[in-house]
Design a protein around this motif. Sequence first.
Motif, PDB file in Angstrom:
ATOM      1  N   ARG A  18       0.834  -1.203   0.000  1.00 51.94           N
ATOM      2  CA  ARG A  18       0.000   0.000   0.000  1.00 51.94           C
ATOM      3  C   ARG A  18       0.869   1.254   0.000  1.00 51.94           C
ATOM      4  O   ARG A  18       1.977   1.253   0.518  1.00 51.94           O
ATOM      5  CB  ARG A  18      -0.923   0.000   1.213  1.00 51.94           C
ATOM      6  CG  ARG A  18      -1.953  -1.103   1.126  1.00 51.94           C
ATOM      7  CD  ARG A  18      -2.903  -1.052   2.308  1.00 51.94           C
ATOM      8  NE  ARG A  18      -3.872  -2.127   2.248  1.00 51.94           N
ATOM      9  CZ  ARG A  18      -5.150  -1.963   1.937  1.00 51.94           C
ATOM     10  NH1 ARG A  18      -5.602  -0.767   1.642  1.00 51.94           N
ATOM     11  NH2 ARG A  18      -5.967  -2.988   1.916  1.00 51.94           N
ATOM     12  N   THR A  19       0.305   2.287  -0.565  1.00 54.45           N
ATOM     13  CA  THR A  19       0.983   3.583  -0.546  1.00 54.45           C
ATOM     14  C   THR A  19       0.849   4.179   0.851  1.00 54.45           C
ATOM     15  O   THR A  19       0.120   3.638   1.692  1.00 54.45           O
ATOM     16  CB  THR A  19       0.327   4.553  -1.559  1.00 54.45           C
ATOM     17  OG1 THR A  19      -1.012   4.817  -1.143  1.00 54.45           O
ATOM     18  CG2 THR A  19       0.351   3.986  -2.968  1.00 54.45           C
ATOM     19  N   GLU A  20       1.504   5.273   1.079  1.00 52.33           N
ATOM     20  CA  GLU A  20       1.382   5.950   2.369  1.00 52.33           C
ATOM     21  C   GLU A  20      -0.069   6.346   2.637  1.00 52.33           C
ATOM     22  O   GLU A  20      -0.506   6.402   3.773  1.00 52.33           O
ATOM     23  CB  GLU A  20       2.299   7.176   2.421  1.00 52.33           C
ATOM     24  CG  GLU A  20       3.756   6.815   2.551  1.00 52.33           C
ATOM     25  CD  GLU A  20       4.640   8.045   2.638  1.00 52.33           C
ATOM     26  OE1 GLU A  20       4.142   9.135   3.021  1.00 52.33           O
ATOM     27  OE2 GLU A  20       5.831   7.917   2.330  1.00 52.33           O
ATOM     28  N   GLY A  21      -0.813   6.591   1.562  1.00 50.60           N
ATOM     29  CA  GLY A  21      -2.224   6.951   1.691  1.00 50.60           C
ATOM     30  C   GLY A  21      -3.144   5.745   1.832  1.00 50.60           C
ATOM     31  O   GLY A  21      -4.358   5.887   1.893  1.00 50.60           O
ATOM     32  N   GLY A  22      -2.566   4.537   1.853  1.00 54.26           N
ATOM     33  CA  GLY A  22      -3.351   3.326   2.057  1.00 54.26           C
ATOM     34  C   GLY A  22      -3.917   2.692   0.798  1.00 54.26           C
ATOM     35  O   GLY A  22      -4.676   1.727   0.878  1.00 54.26           O
ATOM     36  N   GLN A  23      -3.543   3.208  -0.376  1.00 51.35           N
ATOM     37  CA  GLN A  23      -4.049   2.628  -1.617  1.00 51.35           C
ATOM     38  C   GLN A  23      -3.219   1.417  -2.017  1.00 51.35           C
ATOM     39  O   GLN A  23      -1.990   1.431  -1.916  1.00 51.35           O
ATOM     40  CB  GLN A  23      -4.018   3.661  -2.742  1.00 51.35           C
ATOM     41  CG  GLN A  23      -4.960   4.814  -2.524  1.00 51.35           C
ATOM     42  CD  GLN A  23      -4.903   5.801  -3.679  1.00 51.35           C
ATOM     43  OE1 GLN A  23      -3.891   5.923  -4.368  1.00 51.35           O
ATOM     44  NE2 GLN A  23      -6.001   6.507  -3.898  1.00 51.35           N
ATOM     45  N   ARG A  24      -3.921   0.367  -2.458  1.00 52.68           N
ATOM     46  CA  ARG A  24      -3.232  -0.839  -2.919  1.00 52.68           C
ATOM     47  C   ARG A  24      -2.506  -0.541  -4.223  1.00 52.68           C
ATOM     48  O   ARG A  24      -3.011   0.180  -5.073  1.00 52.68           O
ATOM     49  CB  ARG A  24      -4.251  -1.960  -3.165  1.00 52.68           C
ATOM     50  CG  ARG A  24      -4.960  -2.456  -1.942  1.00 52.68           C
ATOM     51  CD  ARG A  24      -6.105  -3.387  -2.401  1.00 52.68           C
ATOM     52  NE  ARG A  24      -6.717  -4.105  -1.312  1.00 52.68           N
ATOM     53  CZ  ARG A  24      -7.798  -3.709  -0.665  1.00 52.68           C
ATOM     54  NH1 ARG A  24      -8.385  -2.576  -0.983  1.00 52.68           N
ATOM     55  NH2 ARG A  24      -8.295  -4.440   0.308  1.00 52.68           N
ATOM     56  N   ARG A  25      -1.361  -1.188  -4.386  1.00 57.88           N
ATOM     57  CA  ARG A  25      -0.583  -1.074  -5.618  1.00 57.88           C
ATOM     58  C   ARG A  25      -0.196  -2.473  -6.072  1.00 57.88           C
ATOM     59  O   ARG A  25       0.307  -3.275  -5.284  1.00 57.88           O
ATOM     60  CB  ARG A  25       0.675  -0.220  -5.409  1.00 57.88           C
ATOM     61  CG  ARG A  25       0.363   1.238  -5.221  1.00 57.88           C
ATOM     62  CD  ARG A  25      -0.164   1.824  -6.529  1.00 57.88           C
ATOM     63  NE  ARG A  25      -0.563   3.193  -6.360  1.00 57.88           N
ATOM     64  CZ  ARG A  25      -1.731   3.677  -6.760  1.00 57.88           C
ATOM     65  NH1 ARG A  25      -2.609   2.897  -7.341  1.00 57.88           N
ATOM     66  NH2 ARG A  25      -2.033   4.927  -6.593  1.00 57.88           N
TER      67      ARG A  25
END
Length: 159
Positions: free
Chosen positions: A45-52
Amino acid sequence: MSGDTTPALIDCPALGIGELARRAGCKPETVRYYERIGLLRDAPRTEGGQRRYGEAAVRRLTFIRHARDFGFSVEAVRELLEMADHPQMPCHEVDAIAKHHLEEVESRLQRLSALREELRRMVGQCAGGRVESCRIIEVLSDHQLCIGESAHGGAQGLG
């Protein structure tokens, strides 16, 4: 850039869940479901919590979707993925899973064929009068009026 970094860039987790879903032909909810049940690995996850996700996730999700389209159960897909993760092992277990599934499909087709014939017979016997004398209602109300148990006895398990 050196040639050493290129392979790392190939599977750089840059795709969002929407793009992953689009590329695999499903919805983001499906991706989340497969993650929740452990078929698809949890994404970084990104720092913003989005899956990658990377290309490996696209390939894995495509495999899962294709296997499910073929009607393999979630557990069968889990086993197939486990074996796909170990490409050097013999494929006799993969073959056994596929053969078992083929037998299930053939059995289901036989039951569906018998069900179709029973429905054709019921519809063909309907005179189109009133419900009180409708042959379809009569047959559905009295199992003894059916040709045989095999016509629809296992129909509930067809889906």
